[in-house]
Design a protein around this motif. Structure first.
Motif, mmCIF file in Angstrom:
data_model
loop_
_atom_site.group_PDB
_atom_site.id
_atom_site.type_symbol
_atom_site.label_atom_id
_atom_site.label_comp_id
_atom_site.label_asym_id
_atom_site.label_seq_id
_atom_site.Cartn_x
_atom_site.Cartn_y
_atom_site.Cartn_z
ATOM 1 N N THR A 1 -9.137 -3.791 -5.003
ATOM 2 C CA THR A 1 -8.025 -3.718 -3.829
ATOM 3 C C THR A 1 -7.506 -2.224 -4.104
ATOM 4 O O THR A 1 -7.439 -1.384 -3.009
ATOM 5 N N HIS B 1 -10.301 -0.092 -2.261
ATOM 6 C CA HIS B 1 -10.252 -0.158 -1.010
ATOM 7 C C HIS B 1 -9.125 0.788 -0.413
ATOM 8 O O HIS B 1 -9.256 1.570 0.392
ATOM 9 N N PRO C 1 0.753 -1.313 -0.099
ATOM 10 C CA PRO C 1 0.037 -0.105 0.143
ATOM 11 C C PRO C 1 0.982 1.328 0.107
ATOM 12 O O PRO C 1 0.616 2.235 -0.687
ATOM 13 N N VAL D 1 -1.929 -9.806 -1.200
ATOM 14 C CA VAL D 1 -3.003 -8.628 -0.828
ATOM 15 C C VAL D 1 -3.889 -9.812 0.291
ATOM 16 O O VAL D 1 -4.450 -10.805 -0.175
ATOM 17 N N ILE E 1 -9.962 -7.548 1.788
ATOM 18 C CA ILE E 1 -10.113 -6.250 1.045
ATOM 19 C C ILE E 1 -10.466 -6.253 -0.673
ATOM 20 O O ILE E 1 -10.486 -5.520 -1.190
ATOM 21 N N HIS E 2 -10.659 -7.534 -0.887
ATOM 22 C CA HIS E 2 -11.267 -8.105 -2.176
ATOM 23 C C HIS E 2 -12.307 -9.184 -2.338
ATOM 24 O O HIS E 2 -12.328 -9.908 -1.275
ATOM 25 N N PHE F 1 -0.554 -6.538 -10.236
ATOM 26 C CA PHE F 1 -1.335 -7.362 -9.525
ATOM 27 C C PHE F 1 -1.453 -8.629 -10.579
ATOM 28 O O PHE F 1 -2.075 -8.792 -11.578
ATOM 29 N N ALA G 1 -10.427 -8.316 -8.847
ATOM 30 C CA ALA G 1 -9.952 -8.438 -7.334
ATOM 31 C C ALA G 1 -8.848 -7.397 -7.489
ATOM 32 O O ALA G 1 -8.906 -6.486 -6.133
ATOM 33 N N ALA G 2 -8.040 -6.983 -8.345
ATOM 34 C CA ALA G 2 -6.938 -5.933 -8.344
ATOM 35 C C ALA G 2 -7.785 -4.335 -8.387
ATOM 36 O O ALA G 2 -7.361 -3.557 -7.496
ATOM 37 N N THR H 1 -6.924 -11.151 2.030
ATOM 38 C CA THR H 1 -8.313 -11.424 1.257
ATOM 39 C C THR H 1 -9.642 -10.644 1.829
ATOM 40 O O THR H 1 -10.701 -11.006 1.043
#
Length: 252
Positions: free
Chosen positions: A148, A151, A120, A204, A208-209, A184, A144-145, A206
């Motif tokens: 992320t 988020h 991050p 990453v 947060i996506h 990603f 998912a990327a 799990t």
């Protein structure tokens, strides 16, 4: 494993000595992230059952369109759990045949050792020219990327630096070749024994996506093919589940 699936697998092995007359081929559409493990699994599958798995790799979204347009695939190994369900509802997959064969993990990765220490923080600092990700419309790892980045509140900030791959294999190629400094990708593409084996990366979390539950399903074109059913049974065997886990996947 479900008792009926275990029984079918056992019968497959019992019949194998009767010779190649019982061997068959199965056409399999495989999500790009699962390329390396599936190639190994296909070799073991042929050795153990006599059946051959003919593999095609690509983006799940594109496979969906091809299957709906009559492509001769008999089994789909999807990168998500929505596409198999959709195919089932639309009559292109056999009801009750789908199951989660792997849970994918997303990683922010660079081939440069030490570059990705705090993912991050690196993304917020922006000390890179290009960030690769798969197309979120057709590739679940791309979705998912994107989740992320949302988020982290960085979608607008990084939009001008994004390089989009058609699928997760092309996305990995962008980063491995240096066309993008980081990206990603699927943990399975750079993992050995469940850990990052080269370069540097941030796995990453799990939470947060959306979970990347990857489902396998028997397609209608494969409903009478013993090799198609045998492959699905084979994926649920304990030794194959352990192999899948060694590539960095989670299991349900």
């Amino acid at each position: 494993m479900h008792p009926s699936r275990a029984l079918r697998y056992a019968l497959t092995l019992l019949l194998l000595p009767l010779g190649n007359a019982l061997a068959a081929q199965v056409q399999v559409a495989v999500a790009s992230n699962f390329t390396a493990p599936m190639r190994e699994i296909a070799g073991r599958f042929e050795r153990d059952t006599g059946h051959q798995a003919r593999l095609a790799f690509g983006a799940t979204g594109k496979f969906y369109a091809q299957i709906r347009n009559g492509a001769p695939f008999e089994v789909l190994l999807s990168a998500d759990d929505t596409t198999p369900g959709r195919l089932e509802q639309e009559g292109a997959a056999i009801p009750g045949s789908r199951f989660t064969y792997a849970v994918g993990r997303l990683v922010l990765w660079s081939p440069t050792a030490g570059l990705v220490q705090d993912g991050p923080d690196l993304l917020r600092k922006g000390d890179f020219r290009h960030l690769a990700m798969a197309n979120p419309k057709t590739a679940p790892y791309g979705a998912a990327a994107l989740a992320t980045l949302e988020h982290l509140g960085l979608v607008d900030t990084l939009s001008g630096r994004l390089v989009q791959g058609e699928n997760i294999a092309q996305t990995h190629q962008f980063v491995a070749s240096g066309n993008a400094q980081l990206g990603f990708i699927a943990l399975s593409q750079v993992a050995k024994d469940g850990r990052i084996a080269t370069g540097s990366g941030w796995v990453v979390p799990t939470d947060i996506h959306p979970a990347i539950r990857q489902e396998a399903v028997l397609l209608t074109k494969g409903q009478d093919n013993p090799a198609a059913k045998a492959l699905l049974d084979y994926l649920a065997q304990p030794q194959i589940r352990a192999l899948i886990q060694s590539y960095g996947y989670g299991l349900e």
